[in-house]
Design a protein around this motif. Structure first.
Motif, PDB file in Angstrom:
ATOM      1  N   VAL A   1       0.867  -1.048   0.145  1.00 39.23           N
ATOM      2  CA  VAL A   1       0.143  -0.047  -0.028  1.00 39.23           C
ATOM      3  C   VAL A   1       0.771   1.343   0.019  1.00 39.23           C
ATOM      4  N   ALA A   2       1.863   1.264   0.910  1.00 39.39           N
ATOM      5  CA  ALA A   2       2.734   2.471   1.179  1.00 39.39           C
ATOM      6  C   ALA A   2       3.535   2.678  -0.294  1.00 39.39           C
ATOM      7  N   ALA A   3       4.014   1.738  -1.003  1.00 42.41           N
ATOM      8  CA  ALA A   3       4.866   1.665  -1.971  1.00 42.41           C
ATOM      9  C   ALA A   3       3.884   2.195  -3.267  1.00 42.41           C
ATOM     10  N   ILE A   4       2.671   1.666  -3.439  1.00 40.63           N
ATOM     11  CA  ILE A   4       1.704   2.024  -4.724  1.00 40.63           C
ATOM     12  C   ILE A   4       1.644   3.943  -4.453  1.00 40.63           C
ATOM     13  N   ILE A   5       1.306   4.252  -3.025  1.00 41.81           N
ATOM     14  CA  ILE A   5       1.264   5.719  -3.101  1.00 41.81           C
ATOM     15  C   ILE A   5       2.409   6.422  -3.362  1.00 41.81           C
ATOM     16  N   ALA A   6       3.687   5.880  -2.890  1.00 42.48           N
ATOM     17  CA  ALA A   6       4.886   6.491  -3.069  1.00 42.48           C
ATOM     18  C   ALA A   6       5.311   6.496  -4.381  1.00 42.48           C
ATOM     19  N   ALA A   7       4.758   5.453  -5.180  1.00 43.68           N
ATOM     20  CA  ALA A   7       5.165   5.753  -6.674  1.00 43.68           C
ATOM     21  C   ALA A   7       4.361   6.800  -7.482  1.00 43.68           C
ATOM     22  N   GLY A   8       3.523   7.411  -6.714  1.00 43.29           N
ATOM     23  CA  GLY A   8       2.839   8.374  -7.352  1.00 43.29           C
ATOM     24  C   GLY A   8       1.437   8.108  -8.181  1.00 43.29           C
ATOM     25  N   ILE A   9       1.005   6.887  -7.739  1.00 36.84           N
ATOM     26  CA  ILE A   9      -0.247   6.197  -8.209  1.00 36.84           C
ATOM     27  C   ILE A   9      -1.248   6.515  -7.154  1.00 36.84           C
ATOM     28  N   ILE A  10      -2.471   7.062  -7.618  1.00 37.10           N
ATOM     29  CA  ILE A  10      -3.486   7.448  -6.705  1.00 37.10           C
ATOM     30  C   ILE A  10      -4.872   6.371  -7.012  1.00 37.10           C
ATOM     31  N   PRO A  11      -4.772   5.228  -6.634  1.00 35.23           N
ATOM     32  CA  PRO A  11      -5.844   4.424  -7.281  1.00 35.23           C
ATOM     33  C   PRO A  11      -7.305   5.143  -6.923  1.00 35.23           C
ATOM     34  N   ALA A  12      -8.255   4.720  -7.529  1.00 35.59           N
ATOM     35  CA  ALA A  12      -9.620   4.977  -7.367  1.00 35.59           C
ATOM     36  C   ALA A  12     -10.133   4.568  -6.038  1.00 35.59           C
ATOM     37  N   ALA A  13      -9.633   3.229  -5.691  1.00 32.56           N
ATOM     38  CA  ALA A  13      -9.933   2.538  -4.640  1.00 32.56           C
ATOM     39  C   ALA A  13      -8.603   1.650  -4.027  1.00 32.56           C
ATOM     40  N   LEU A  14      -8.479   1.467  -2.970  1.00 34.09           N
ATOM     41  CA  LEU A  14      -7.427   0.431  -2.620  1.00 34.09           C
ATOM     42  C   LEU A  14      -7.753   0.007  -1.176  1.00 34.09           C
ATOM     43  N   GLU A  15      -8.428  -1.243  -1.191  1.00 35.40           N
ATOM     44  CA  GLU A  15      -9.026  -1.750  -0.027  1.00 35.40           C
ATOM     45  C   GLU A  15      -8.240  -3.039   0.546  1.00 35.40           C
ATOM     46  N   PHE A  16      -8.092  -3.303   1.925  1.00 40.57           N
ATOM     47  CA  PHE A  16      -7.540  -4.461   2.558  1.00 40.57           C
ATOM     48  C   PHE A  16      -8.461  -5.183   2.998  1.00 40.57           C
ATOM     49  N   MET A  17      -8.109  -6.634   3.157  1.00 37.30           N
ATOM     50  CA  MET A  17      -8.977  -7.482   4.065  1.00 37.30           C
ATOM     51  C   MET A  17      -7.951  -8.533   4.596  1.00 37.30           C
ATOM     52  N   ASP A  18      -8.052  -8.836   5.895  1.00 40.07           N
ATOM     53  CA  ASP A  18      -7.245 -10.008   6.438  1.00 40.07           C
ATOM     54  C   ASP A  18      -7.767 -11.301   6.351  1.00 40.07           C
ATOM     55  N   ARG A  19      -7.103 -12.410   6.508  1.00 39.22           N
ATOM     56  CA  ARG A  19      -7.370 -13.924   6.656  1.00 39.22           C
ATOM     57  C   ARG A  19      -8.685 -13.998   7.267  1.00 39.22           C
ATOM     58  N   ALA A  20      -8.830 -13.460   8.498  1.00 38.18           N
ATOM     59  CA  ALA A  20     -10.331 -13.681   9.161  1.00 38.18           C
ATOM     60  C   ALA A  20     -11.485 -13.190   8.415  1.00 38.18           C
ATOM     61  N   CYS A  21     -11.079 -12.038   7.885  1.00 40.34           N
ATOM     62  CA  CYS A  21     -12.239 -11.258   7.186  1.00 40.34           C
ATOM     63  C   CYS A  21     -12.683 -11.851   5.909  1.00 40.34           C
ATOM     64  N   ILE A  22     -11.517 -12.228   5.256  1.00 43.19           N
ATOM     65  CA  ILE A  22     -11.782 -13.267   4.008  1.00 43.19           C
ATOM     66  C   ILE A  22     -12.764 -14.212   4.045  1.00 43.19           C
ATOM     67  N   ALA A  23     -12.233 -14.932   5.244  1.00 43.43           N
ATOM     68  CA  ALA A  23     -12.805 -16.394   5.284  1.00 43.43           C
ATOM     69  C   ALA A  23     -14.478 -16.062   5.820  1.00 43.43           C
ATOM     70  N   ALA A  24     -14.798 -15.129   6.700  1.00 44.93           N
ATOM     71  CA  ALA A  24     -16.152 -14.709   6.839  1.00 44.93           C
ATOM     72  C   ALA A  24     -16.882 -14.144   5.739  1.00 44.93           C
ATOM     73  N   VAL A  25     -16.357 -13.316   4.820  1.00 46.64           N
ATOM     74  CA  VAL A  25     -16.937 -12.928   3.837  1.00 46.64           C
ATOM     75  C   VAL A  25     -17.101 -14.221   2.645  1.00 46.64           C
ATOM     76  N   GLU A  26     -16.302 -14.998   2.518  1.00 47.32           N
ATOM     77  CA  GLU A  26     -16.462 -16.087   1.331  1.00 47.32           C
ATOM     78  C   GLU A  26     -17.454 -16.873   1.918  1.00 47.32           C
ATOM     79  N   ALA A  27     -17.720 -17.245   3.285  1.00 45.80           N
ATOM     80  CA  ALA A  27     -18.731 -18.069   3.846  1.00 45.80           C
ATOM     81  C   ALA A  27     -19.990 -17.383   3.509  1.00 45.80           C
ATOM     82  N   PHE A  28     -20.123 -16.053   3.745  1.00 46.93           N
ATOM     83  CA  PHE A  28     -21.367 -15.068   3.481  1.00 46.93           C
ATOM     84  C   PHE A  28     -21.769 -14.960   2.167  1.00 46.93           C
ATOM     85  N   CYS A  29     -20.983 -14.455   1.125  1.00 53.20           N
ATOM     86  CA  CYS A  29     -21.529 -14.566  -0.213  1.00 53.20           C
ATOM     87  C   CYS A  29     -20.577 -14.754  -1.340  1.00 53.20           C
TER      88      CYS A  29
END
Length: 495
Positions: free
Chosen positions: A247-275
């Motif tokens: 994340v830090a490197a992308i912004i440092a490279a001068g790129i401003i994405p429209a969106a840049l979102e993070f999920m960790d393992r626990a969140c990924i597992a809950a979301v995959e089970a949900f939808c």
């Protein structure tokens, strides 16, 4: 446990009289029976409930002005409410207060494509603005996860953001003007379709003021043309630290994405089970990166982000191949909060913002706090601007879990401030964080903020008990209350 305001029994004793007076202003929208009032007893900070004394649902600005003028004259507290999606207790009612619900003021008043703006009432939902303008090739950029339910009035009060706030800004960067009703019923207009106002930028003061200064009854919003091209990447990592460094490197490279979102393992597992959005399996963390612009710009930035991620040990980089695949990827991110219900019945969604360089270290410390407090925590957040949303899951019926969850959340916010961040990015302070304001602001800072409150609401009737740890009386702030146009001790000479 949070400290809530105690009711004034003299006001409570007048409940029927007050309800009758409000019913004369809004005959078809005044609620005073206990059973119906229960539907308005809280917001998305679900651990706390308080039934209001009376709820009134105006349809017009005239009605709002009359309600506030009556409440001010009778010294009755008022809590403005949008859709009740506040995660910080910003719309938590008062037992001796009027709950001023704005959900019936839900009309889009004007779509002005030439000036690229929409004029809407406060009860219009966030997503409705984009739906209204998308056929003309426009959209409204702020997009909180609750956008199908949350309303523009609440978005202005909390300065809401969302997934695309990294490149396109929070509500304040997309708010051109408001009509505001002050506590005495007076109406003022700030900003508008023109480029800017002379003098103080009061519009930026109103954005994020959490209903303490006035009630927004109309908002002029900036709408943007859709970019001709966009690309979405799903990037997987086998360590949280590698994702944070990317994340830090992308912004440092001068790129401003429209969106840049993070999920960790626990969140990924809950979301995959949900939808089942189809996120990479076995990843410790993922980033969802979206870039937009011309076809050439989007292609170049997507390629550069992929290269940066691979240089920083990403285990996979996959570009969504179709509009449907992009929609599935974002549906999982939007559903993350709801997916937590599969883990525990209750949730505290924290909202601190930190410098991007501190992401990896802070995430590791949050994991250690999770072990210390013996509570689960899933991390999902707007990584590009460092706006963390740790989701602490608990069971309010289990002895001690609410207290541990609140202590856990407080430690996360203290950590955010300690590394150079702030207490809130978009959810506001409300009742949830008011005791922590001293972590970020000095007594002098808080007094300056309180003076602004006193200037607009000298009797502290609008949304009291929110934001400030202890609100001093206006006279303590060196202010003088003017009642009925007459100053106290009017016989004395004034400078």
């Amino acid at each position: 446990m949070l400290e809530l305001l105690q009711p004034e029994h003299a006001i409570l004793a007048r409940q029927k009289e007050i309800a009758a007076a409000l019913a004369k202003i809004v005959p078809d929208g005044t609620i005073s029976d206990e059973a119906t009032l229960t539907a308005y007893d809280g917001d998305a900070l679900t651990a706390y409930r308080q039934r209001p004394m009376v709820c009134v649902l105006p349809k017009t600005t005239d009605q709002v002005a009359s309600i506030l003028a009556y409440a001010s004259g009778e010294n009755i507290r008022v809590v403005p409410r949008g859709a009740g999606t506040s995660l910080s207790g910003g719309a938590l009612p008062l037992a001796d207060g009027i709950l001023l619900g704005l959900s019936r003021m839900n009309r889009i008043l004007e779509l002005d494509y030439e000036n690229r703006c929409a004029v809407v009432q406060p009860g219009v939902t966030n997503a409705s603005v984009t739906r209204a303008v998308e056929k003309a090739g426009f959209y409204y950029a702020p997009d909180p996860s609750s956008q199908i339910a949350c309303t523009i009035g609440g978005n202005v009060a909390e300065n809401s953001g969302g997934i695309h706030c990294l490149k396109y800004g929070l509500t304040t960067q997309n708010l051109m003007g408001v009509e505001l009703v002050l506590v005495n019923g007076e109406r003022v207009r700030l900003g508008g379709k023109h480029a800017g106002d002379s003098g103080l930028d009061l519009l930026s003061v109103v954005a994020g003021s959490e209903g303490l200064l006035g009630v927004v009854t109309e908002a002029t919003l900036r709408i943007l043309p859709r970019a001709p091209a966009s690309r979405t990447l799903l990037i997987a990592f086998d360590t949280v630290r590698a994702a944070g460094e990317t994340v830090a490197a992308i912004i440092a490279a001068g790129i401003i994405p429209a969106a840049l979102e993070f999920m960790d393992r626990a969140c990924i597992a809950a979301v995959e089970a949900f939808c089942a959005p189809g996120y990479p399996r076995g990843a410790e963390a993922i980033l969802i990166a979206e870039v937009d612009g011309t076809e050439t710009e989007a292609a170049y930035e997507a390629r550069r982000i992929g290269e940066i991620a691979q240089d920083l040990r990403a285990v996979s980089v996959r570009e969504c191949a179709s509009a449907d695949e992009r929609a599935r990827a974002w549906s999982g991110r939007k559903a993350a909060f709801g997916a937590m219900g599969r883990l525990k019945p209750d949730l505290l969604c924290m909202d601190g913002t930190i410098p991007r360089r501190a992401l990896a270290d802070v995430l590791e410390q949050i994991e250690a706090l999770s072990v210390h407090y013996r509570l689960g925590c899933c991390n999902v957040f707007h990584a590009g601007d460092g706006n963390l949303h740790p989701l602490i899951v608990f069971d309010v019926m289990a002895p001690g879990e609410l207290e541990r969850a609140e202590a856990f959340g407080a430690d996360i916010l203290k950590l955010c401030v300690a590394v150079g961040g702030v207490l809130t990015g978009e959810h506001g302070v409300g009742v949830e964080k008011k005791a922590l304001m001293g972590e970020m602001f000095s007594e002098t800072d808080l007094q300056q903020q309180e003076r602004r409150k006193c200037a607009c609401d000298g009797n502290n009737l609008l949304n009291p008990g929110k934001v400030f740890p202890t609100l001093h009386a206006c006279v303590e702030q060196g202010q003088m209350h003017v009642h009925g146009g007459r100053m106290p001790f009017g016989n004395l000479p004034r400078m």
